[in-house]
Design an enzyme around this catalytic site. Structure first.
Site, mmCIF file in Angstrom:
data_model
loop_
_atom_site.group_PDB
_atom_site.id
_atom_site.type_symbol
_atom_site.label_atom_id
_atom_site.label_comp_id
_atom_site.label_asym_id
_atom_site.label_seq_id
_atom_site.Cartn_x
_atom_site.Cartn_y
_atom_site.Cartn_z
ATOM 1 N N ARG A 162 0.770 -1.030 -0.153
ATOM 2 C CA ARG A 162 0.146 0.129 -0.088
ATOM 3 C C ARG A 162 0.726 1.213 0.192
ATOM 4 O O ARG A 162 0.527 2.294 -0.071
ATOM 5 C CB ARG A 162 -0.739 0.085 1.464
ATOM 6 C CG ARG A 162 -2.526 -0.255 1.138
ATOM 7 C CD ARG A 162 -3.051 -0.158 2.336
ATOM 8 N NE ARG A 162 -4.322 0.092 2.441
ATOM 9 C CZ ARG A 162 -5.508 -1.073 2.441
ATOM 10 N NH1 ARG A 162 -4.974 -2.305 2.413
ATOM 11 N NH2 ARG A 162 -6.558 -0.801 2.577
ATOM 12 N N ARG A 215 -21.341 -2.656 2.719
ATOM 13 C CA ARG A 215 -20.401 -3.753 2.768
ATOM 14 C C ARG A 215 -21.200 -4.543 4.257
ATOM 15 O O ARG A 215 -21.050 -3.811 5.267
ATOM 16 C CB ARG A 215 -19.186 -3.507 2.683
ATOM 17 C CG ARG A 215 -18.102 -4.589 3.198
ATOM 18 C CD ARG A 215 -16.836 -4.600 2.685
ATOM 19 N NE ARG A 215 -15.803 -3.318 3.352
ATOM 20 C CZ ARG A 215 -14.687 -3.302 2.937
ATOM 21 N NH1 ARG A 215 -14.206 -3.816 1.997
ATOM 22 N NH2 ARG A 215 -14.013 -2.227 3.753
HETATM 23 P P1 ADP Z 1 -10.150 -1.842 2.333
HETATM 24 O O1 ADP Z 1 -11.080 -3.116 2.066
HETATM 25 O O2 ADP Z 1 -10.906 -0.761 2.296
HETATM 26 O O3 ADP Z 1 -9.249 -1.923 1.160
HETATM 27 P P2 ADP Z 1 -8.373 -3.345 3.939
HETATM 28 O O4 ADP Z 1 -9.316 -4.362 4.970
HETATM 29 O O5 ADP Z 1 -7.548 -3.649 3.163
HETATM 30 O O6 ADP Z 1 -9.419 -2.108 3.681
HETATM 31 O O7 ADP Z 1 -7.604 -2.484 5.422
HETATM 32 C C1 ADP Z 1 -8.365 -2.012 6.490
HETATM 33 C C2 ADP Z 1 -7.154 -1.171 7.330
HETATM 34 O O8 ADP Z 1 -6.195 -2.163 7.673
HETATM 35 C C3 ADP Z 1 -6.484 -0.118 6.722
HETATM 36 O O9 ADP Z 1 -7.390 1.165 6.499
HETATM 37 C C4 ADP Z 1 -5.393 0.293 7.282
HETATM 38 O O10 ADP Z 1 -5.584 0.786 8.680
HETATM 39 C C5 ADP Z 1 -4.765 -1.236 7.596
HETATM 40 N N1 ADP Z 1 -4.044 -1.822 6.754
HETATM 41 C C6 ADP Z 1 -4.349 -2.969 5.806
HETATM 42 N N2 ADP Z 1 -3.545 -3.202 4.877
HETATM 43 C C7 ADP Z 1 -2.503 -2.304 5.028
HETATM 44 C C8 ADP Z 1 -0.948 -2.250 4.631
HETATM 45 N N3 ADP Z 1 -0.500 -2.493 3.707
HETATM 46 N N4 ADP Z 1 -0.435 -1.360 5.265
HETATM 47 C C9 ADP Z 1 -0.901 -0.572 6.274
HETATM 48 N N5 ADP Z 1 -2.064 -0.505 6.700
HETATM 49 C C10 ADP Z 1 -3.030 -1.383 6.214
HETATM 50 P P1 ADP Z 2 -12.240 -3.873 -1.224
HETATM 51 O O1 ADP Z 2 -11.403 -5.201 -0.850
HETATM 52 O O2 ADP Z 2 -11.407 -3.391 -2.493
HETATM 53 O O3 ADP Z 2 -12.253 -2.987 -0.213
HETATM 54 P P2 ADP Z 2 -14.602 -5.344 -1.355
HETATM 55 O O4 ADP Z 2 -14.290 -6.789 -2.107
HETATM 56 O O5 ADP Z 2 -14.811 -5.638 0.150
HETATM 57 O O6 ADP Z 2 -13.469 -4.064 -1.669
HETATM 58 O O7 ADP Z 2 -15.984 -4.826 -2.053
HETATM 59 C C1 ADP Z 2 -16.693 -3.550 -1.323
HETATM 60 C C2 ADP Z 2 -18.048 -3.915 -1.469
HETATM 61 O O8 ADP Z 2 -18.649 -3.706 -2.638
HETATM 62 C C3 ADP Z 2 -18.578 -5.027 -0.683
HETATM 63 O O9 ADP Z 2 -19.838 -4.855 -0.185
HETATM 64 C C4 ADP Z 2 -18.560 -6.052 -2.081
HETATM 65 O O10 ADP Z 2 -19.802 -6.955 -2.043
HETATM 66 C C5 ADP Z 2 -19.012 -4.820 -3.106
HETATM 67 N N1 ADP Z 2 -18.657 -5.262 -4.388
HETATM 68 C C6 ADP Z 2 -17.444 -5.772 -4.763
HETATM 69 N N2 ADP Z 2 -17.467 -5.941 -5.899
HETATM 70 C C7 ADP Z 2 -18.536 -5.322 -6.751
HETATM 71 C C8 ADP Z 2 -19.246 -5.091 -7.961
HETATM 72 N N3 ADP Z 2 -18.513 -5.284 -9.048
HETATM 73 N N4 ADP Z 2 -20.248 -4.490 -8.179
HETATM 74 C C9 ADP Z 2 -20.940 -4.232 -7.006
HETATM 75 N N5 ADP Z 2 -20.514 -4.242 -5.736
HETATM 76 C C10 ADP Z 2 -19.423 -5.075 -5.654
#
Ligand code: ADP
Ligand code: ADP
Length: 217
Positions: free
Chosen positions: A91, A130
């Site tokens: 990231r 979500r």
């Molecule tokens: P999202 O689904 O919004 O992409 P994640 O589940 O990947 O979020 O991450 C949630 C939180 O965990 C981030 O906002 C950050 O605080 C922390 N985090 C996850 N991956 C990383 C990373 N590679 N480096 C630093 N912080 C991280």
């Molecule tokens: P990220 O890991 O990048 O933060 P997620 O996979 O958790 O994203 O997806 C974020 C939200 O959007 C979840 O509620 C998921 O079910 C929904 N979502 C994911 N892909 C799609 C898509 N192609 N169209 C509509 N909703 C989606």
């Protein structure tokens, strides 16, 4: 066979986790999500979990050093022998360089980086709808609903909403993404492994595009 590593890139809510699970299953690889690993530590109240929580609650990134150490330990486990689909890591530029160093030890490289593009206005709606399962499965109240509201299809457990999916925290996470993670688009583009994917399509269409791209790379 050399291990195969795929990095899912894209803003919070783009669909990285949703896709990473399917791609990993399809290719017989392990899904490694740093967000899931931090949340697991948080649930188990480990020192790492306590430290990470302070940053996660504010939508800030956990410091590189602890994050890299956690990933290095995870990738060294036997189930990652064939490689992994990385979700939420790297990231930052420092994390990307650290990953290259780690993979160098296994004589491996990042093979493909699907960059899931979704406009900002769609992200807030995706994240506010979500619903998460404690096992890390991801649903959406409208776009990917469970059969029974708030219940995991597979194990019947209660779903929950993440504290950091509130609109104000989401907006901050998008800002942090644009400042610290978006530069990785150029980093992987320059290495010739970036593939742009239209993330506004339905979940299955996004998956097909990613699989095609990964198989061609
Ligand atoms: P999202 O689904 O919004 O992409 P994640 O589940 O990947 O979020 O991450 C949630 C939180 O965990 C981030 O906002 C950050 O605080 C922390 N985090 C996850 N991956 C990383 C990373 N590679 N480096 C630093 N912080 C991280
Ligand atoms: P990220 O890991 O990048 O933060 P997620 O996979 O958790 O994203 O997806 C974020 C939200 O959007 C979840 O509620 C998921 O079910 C929904 N979502 C994911 N892909 C799609 C898509 N192609 N169209 C509509 N909703 C989606």
């Amino acid at each position: 066979m050399k291990p195969l590593y795929i990095v899912m890139l894209g803003p919070p809510g783009a669909g990285k986790g949703t896709q990473a699970k399917q791609i990993a299953q399809e290719l017989g690889l392990v899904h490694v999500s740093t967000g899931d690993l931090f949340r697991e530590n948080l649930k188990n109240e480990t020192d790492l979990g306590v430290l990470a929580q302070r940053y996660m609650n504010k939508g800030e990134l956990v410091p590189d050093e602890v994050t890299v150490q956690m990933v290095e330990e995870r990738l060294s486990r036997p189930d990652c022998e064939k490689g992994a689909v990385l979700d939420g890591f790297p990231r930052t530029a420092a994390q990307a360089k650290a990953l290259d160093g780690m993979l160098g030890k296994y004589d491996a490289v990042v093979k493909a980086v699907p960059y899931i593009k979704v406009p900002d206005r769609v992200l807030v709606e995706r994240l506010s709808g979500r619903w998460m399962s404690h096992s890390g499965r991801v649903y959406h109240e409208k776009y990917n609903p469970p059969t029974v509201k708030w219940i995991d299809d597979l194990d019947g457990s209660q779903l929950y909403q993440r504290d950091d999916d509130k609109p104000e925290t989401v907006r901050h996470r998008i800002k942090v993404y644009n400042q610290q993670t978006a530069p990785l688009i150029d980093y992987y583009h320059d290495k010739g492994v970036l593939v742009e994917i239209d993330g506004t399509q339905a979940i299955d269409a996004v998956r097909d595009d990613i699989l095609n791209a990964v198989r061609q790379n």
